[in-house]
Scaffold this motif. Structure first.
Motif, mmCIF file in Angstrom:
data_model
loop_
_atom_site.group_PDB
_atom_site.id
_atom_site.type_symbol
_atom_site.label_atom_id
_atom_site.label_comp_id
_atom_site.label_asym_id
_atom_site.label_seq_id
_atom_site.Cartn_x
_atom_site.Cartn_y
_atom_site.Cartn_z
ATOM 1 N N THR A 1 10.727 0.755 10.589
ATOM 2 C CA THR A 1 10.017 0.429 9.928
ATOM 3 C C THR A 1 8.557 1.036 9.301
ATOM 4 O O THR A 1 7.739 1.436 10.372
ATOM 5 C CB THR A 1 8.890 -1.115 10.151
ATOM 6 O OG1 THR A 1 10.209 -2.275 10.842
ATOM 7 C CG2 THR A 1 8.112 -1.891 9.065
ATOM 8 N N ALA A 2 8.333 1.419 7.968
ATOM 9 C CA ALA A 2 7.502 2.269 7.809
ATOM 10 C C ALA A 2 6.760 1.720 6.966
ATOM 11 O O ALA A 2 7.055 1.506 5.945
ATOM 12 C CB ALA A 2 7.857 3.685 7.105
ATOM 13 N N ILE A 3 4.804 1.757 6.619
ATOM 14 C CA ILE A 3 3.827 1.306 5.712
ATOM 15 C C ILE A 3 3.195 2.680 5.635
ATOM 16 O O ILE A 3 2.876 3.851 6.126
ATOM 17 C CB ILE A 3 2.695 0.840 6.722
ATOM 18 C CG1 ILE A 3 3.786 -0.449 7.655
ATOM 19 C CG2 ILE A 3 2.462 0.605 5.459
ATOM 20 C CD1 ILE A 3 4.195 -1.747 7.216
ATOM 21 N N ILE A 4 3.631 2.767 4.144
ATOM 22 C CA ILE A 4 3.374 4.123 3.679
ATOM 23 C C ILE A 4 2.272 4.378 2.208
ATOM 24 O O ILE A 4 2.418 3.023 1.980
ATOM 25 C CB ILE A 4 4.454 4.950 3.217
ATOM 26 C CG1 ILE A 4 5.176 4.510 2.106
ATOM 27 C CG2 ILE A 4 5.659 5.375 3.780
ATOM 28 C CD1 ILE A 4 6.598 5.027 1.145
ATOM 29 N N LYS A 5 1.531 5.289 1.586
ATOM 30 C CA LYS A 5 1.797 5.454 0.309
ATOM 31 C C LYS A 5 2.573 5.216 -0.870
ATOM 32 O O LYS A 5 3.141 5.497 -0.303
ATOM 33 C CB LYS A 5 0.608 7.050 0.284
ATOM 34 C CG LYS A 5 -1.039 6.697 1.025
ATOM 35 C CD LYS A 5 -1.161 7.975 0.999
ATOM 36 C CE LYS A 5 -2.443 8.019 1.938
ATOM 37 N NZ LYS A 5 -3.724 9.344 1.684
ATOM 38 N N PRO A 6 2.680 4.044 -1.895
ATOM 39 C CA PRO A 6 2.922 4.100 -2.438
ATOM 40 C C PRO A 6 3.995 5.276 -3.188
ATOM 41 O O PRO A 6 4.397 5.671 -3.849
ATOM 42 C CB PRO A 6 2.482 3.100 -3.962
ATOM 43 C CG PRO A 6 1.146 1.926 -2.962
ATOM 44 C CD PRO A 6 0.804 2.962 -1.954
ATOM 45 N N PHE A 7 2.802 6.095 -3.674
ATOM 46 C CA PHE A 7 3.227 7.508 -4.150
ATOM 47 C C PHE A 7 4.582 8.242 -3.513
ATOM 48 O O PHE A 7 5.059 9.557 -4.057
ATOM 49 C CB PHE A 7 1.924 8.018 -4.870
ATOM 50 C CG PHE A 7 0.799 8.472 -3.936
ATOM 51 C CD1 PHE A 7 1.503 10.023 -3.630
ATOM 52 C CD2 PHE A 7 0.122 8.301 -3.431
ATOM 53 C CE1 PHE A 7 0.704 10.760 -2.537
ATOM 54 C CE2 PHE A 7 -0.529 8.628 -2.316
ATOM 55 C CZ PHE A 7 -0.730 10.656 -2.348
ATOM 56 N N LYS A 8 4.767 8.093 -2.112
ATOM 57 C CA LYS A 8 5.271 8.450 -1.681
ATOM 58 C C LYS A 8 6.427 8.205 -0.995
ATOM 59 O O LYS A 8 7.703 8.437 -0.834
ATOM 60 C CB LYS A 8 4.858 8.629 -0.172
ATOM 61 C CG LYS A 8 3.739 9.693 0.378
ATOM 62 C CD LYS A 8 3.838 11.311 -0.426
ATOM 63 C CE LYS A 8 2.770 12.018 0.074
ATOM 64 N NZ LYS A 8 2.931 13.369 -0.065
ATOM 65 N N LEU A 9 7.312 7.567 -1.872
ATOM 66 C CA LEU A 9 8.390 6.397 -1.591
ATOM 67 C C LEU A 9 9.479 6.846 -2.200
ATOM 68 O O LEU A 9 10.103 7.076 -1.858
ATOM 69 C CB LEU A 9 8.176 5.324 -2.973
ATOM 70 C CG LEU A 9 9.806 4.109 -2.546
ATOM 71 C CD1 LEU A 9 10.369 4.086 -1.187
ATOM 72 C CD2 LEU A 9 9.310 3.418 -3.367
ATOM 73 N N ASP A 10 9.562 8.158 -3.483
ATOM 74 C CA ASP A 10 11.075 8.958 -3.698
ATOM 75 C C ASP A 10 10.998 10.361 -2.708
ATOM 76 O O ASP A 10 11.924 10.231 -2.825
ATOM 77 C CB ASP A 10 10.074 8.835 -5.255
ATOM 78 C CG ASP A 10 10.531 8.597 -6.210
ATOM 79 O OD1 ASP A 10 11.490 7.701 -6.022
ATOM 80 O OD2 ASP A 10 9.497 8.736 -7.333
ATOM 81 N N ASP A 11 10.337 10.503 -2.343
ATOM 82 C CA ASP A 11 9.898 11.640 -1.369
ATOM 83 C C ASP A 11 10.755 11.169 0.768
ATOM 84 O O ASP A 11 11.627 11.673 0.953
ATOM 85 C CB ASP A 11 8.303 11.626 -0.775
ATOM 86 C CG ASP A 11 7.685 12.739 -1.922
ATOM 87 O OD1 ASP A 11 9.100 13.248 -2.936
ATOM 88 O OD2 ASP A 11 6.706 12.952 -1.844
ATOM 89 N N VAL A 12 10.515 10.093 0.508
ATOM 90 C CA VAL A 12 10.900 9.373 1.771
ATOM 91 C C VAL A 12 12.445 8.572 1.003
ATOM 92 O O VAL A 12 13.370 9.382 2.104
ATOM 93 C CB VAL A 12 10.260 7.923 1.940
ATOM 94 C CG1 VAL A 12 11.578 7.310 3.081
ATOM 95 C CG2 VAL A 12 8.873 8.205 2.391
#
Length: 112
Positions: A5-16
Protein backbone atom coordinates in the motif's frame (compact mmCIF):
# COMPACT_ATOMS: atom_id res chain seq x y z
CA UNK A 1 1.91 -12.89 -1.16
CA UNK A 2 2.08 -9.34 0.15
CA UNK A 3 -0.18 -6.31 -0.01
CA UNK A 4 1.85 -3.21 -0.86
CA UNK A 5 0.00 0.00 0.00
CA UNK A 6 1.46 3.35 -1.02
CA UNK A 7 0.20 6.83 -0.18
CA UNK A 8 1.53 9.22 -2.84
CA UNK A 9 1.10 12.65 -4.37
CA UNK A 10 -1.62 12.54 -7.06
CA UNK A 11 0.57 13.76 -9.94
CA UNK A 12 2.94 10.80 -9.49
CA UNK A 13 0.38 8.10 -10.39
CA UNK A 14 1.36 7.70 -14.05
CA UNK A 15 5.05 7.37 -13.15
CA UNK A 16 4.24 4.67 -10.58
CA UNK A 17 2.02 2.79 -13.05
CA UNK A 18 4.71 2.84 -15.75
CA UNK A 19 7.40 1.58 -13.34
CA UNK A 20 5.18 -1.24 -12.09
CA UNK A 21 4.21 -2.27 -15.65
CA UNK A 22 7.91 -2.68 -16.44
CA UNK A 23 7.97 -5.29 -13.65
CA UNK A 24 4.88 -6.99 -15.16
CA UNK A 25 2.75 -5.92 -12.20
CA UNK A 26 -0.38 -4.99 -14.10
CA UNK A 27 -3.16 -4.70 -11.54
CA UNK A 28 -3.65 -2.03 -8.92
CA UNK A 29 -6.39 -0.32 -6.98
CA UNK A 30 -6.28 3.46 -6.66
CA UNK A 31 -8.33 5.50 -4.18
CA UNK A 32 -8.46 9.25 -3.67
CA UNK A 33 -7.78 9.96 -0.01
CA UNK A 34 -6.95 12.92 2.21
CA UNK A 35 -4.56 13.05 5.11
CA UNK A 36 -1.59 14.65 6.73
CA UNK A 37 1.61 13.66 8.43
CA UNK A 38 4.71 15.74 8.91
CA UNK A 39 3.51 18.00 6.11
CA UNK A 40 0.71 19.25 8.42
CA UNK A 41 -1.34 20.89 5.65
CA UNK A 42 -1.07 24.48 4.48
CA UNK A 43 -2.97 27.77 4.38
CA UNK A 44 -4.85 29.18 1.41
CA UNK A 45 -6.40 32.56 0.75
CA UNK A 46 -9.87 32.58 -0.80
CA UNK A 47 -11.69 35.88 -1.43
CA UNK A 48 -9.43 37.65 1.03
CA UNK A 49 -9.94 35.19 3.87
CA UNK A 50 -7.24 32.80 5.04
CA UNK A 51 -8.16 29.14 5.45
CA UNK A 52 -6.15 26.31 6.98
CA UNK A 53 -6.23 23.16 4.87
CA UNK A 54 -5.31 20.37 7.29
CA UNK A 55 -5.99 17.36 5.06
CA UNK A 56 -4.12 17.24 1.76
CA UNK A 57 -5.24 15.25 -1.28
CA UNK A 58 -3.28 12.04 -1.82
CA UNK A 59 -3.72 8.75 -3.70
CA UNK A 60 -3.71 5.34 -2.05
CA UNK A 61 -2.37 2.60 -4.32
CA UNK A 62 -2.82 -1.05 -3.39
CA UNK A 63 -1.14 -3.93 -5.20
CA UNK A 64 -0.82 -7.59 -4.27
CA UNK A 65 2.45 -9.17 -5.38
CA UNK A 66 4.30 -12.44 -5.01
CA UNK A 67 6.80 -12.52 -2.15
CA UNK A 68 9.75 -12.37 -4.54
CA UNK A 69 8.40 -9.18 -6.20
CA UNK A 70 8.02 -7.10 -3.02
CA UNK A 71 11.43 -5.40 -2.97
CA UNK A 72 11.30 -4.59 -6.70
CA UNK A 73 7.79 -3.16 -6.35
CA UNK A 74 8.83 -0.98 -3.42
CA UNK A 75 11.85 0.31 -5.29
CA UNK A 76 9.72 1.04 -8.39
CA UNK A 77 7.28 3.08 -6.30
CA UNK A 78 10.09 4.92 -4.49
CA UNK A 79 11.87 5.75 -7.74
CA UNK A 80 8.69 7.18 -9.23
CA UNK A 81 7.60 9.22 -6.21
CA UNK A 82 10.75 10.48 -4.51
CA UNK A 83 11.11 14.25 -4.96
CA UNK A 84 13.11 14.78 -1.79
CA UNK A 85 10.39 17.08 -0.48
CA UNK A 86 8.16 16.64 2.54
CA UNK A 87 4.91 14.86 1.69
CA UNK A 88 6.33 12.34 -0.81
CA UNK A 89 4.32 9.62 0.93
CA UNK A 90 4.62 6.27 2.64
CA UNK A 91 4.74 2.59 1.67
CA UNK A 92 3.33 -0.20 3.84
CA UNK A 93 3.68 -3.97 3.33
CA UNK A 94 1.22 -6.48 4.83
CA UNK A 95 0.92 -10.26 4.49
CA UNK A 96 -1.91 -11.76 2.44
CA UNK A 97 -3.09 -15.22 3.47
CA UNK A 98 -5.16 -16.16 0.41
CA UNK A 99 -6.41 -14.67 -2.85
CA UNK A 100 -9.15 -15.86 -5.21
CA UNK A 101 -10.01 -14.86 -8.74
CA UNK A 102 -13.81 -14.84 -8.66
CA UNK A 103 -14.35 -15.54 -12.36
CA UNK A 104 -12.13 -18.63 -12.68
CA UNK A 105 -11.73 -19.85 -9.12
CA UNK A 106 -7.92 -19.59 -9.31
CA UNK A 107 -6.28 -19.15 -5.94
CA UNK A 108 -3.23 -17.47 -4.40
CA UNK A 109 -0.34 -16.76 -6.84
CA UNK A 110 -2.37 -18.05 -9.80
CA UNK A 111 -5.06 -15.48 -9.00
CA UNK A 112 -2.60 -12.61 -9.34
Amino acid sequence: MKLVTAIIKPFKLDDVRENLQQLHIDGMTVSEVKGYGRQKGHTEIYRGAEYVVSFLPKLRIEIVVKDEQVEAAIEAIRAATNTGQIGDGKIFVSPIEHAWRIRTGETDNDAL
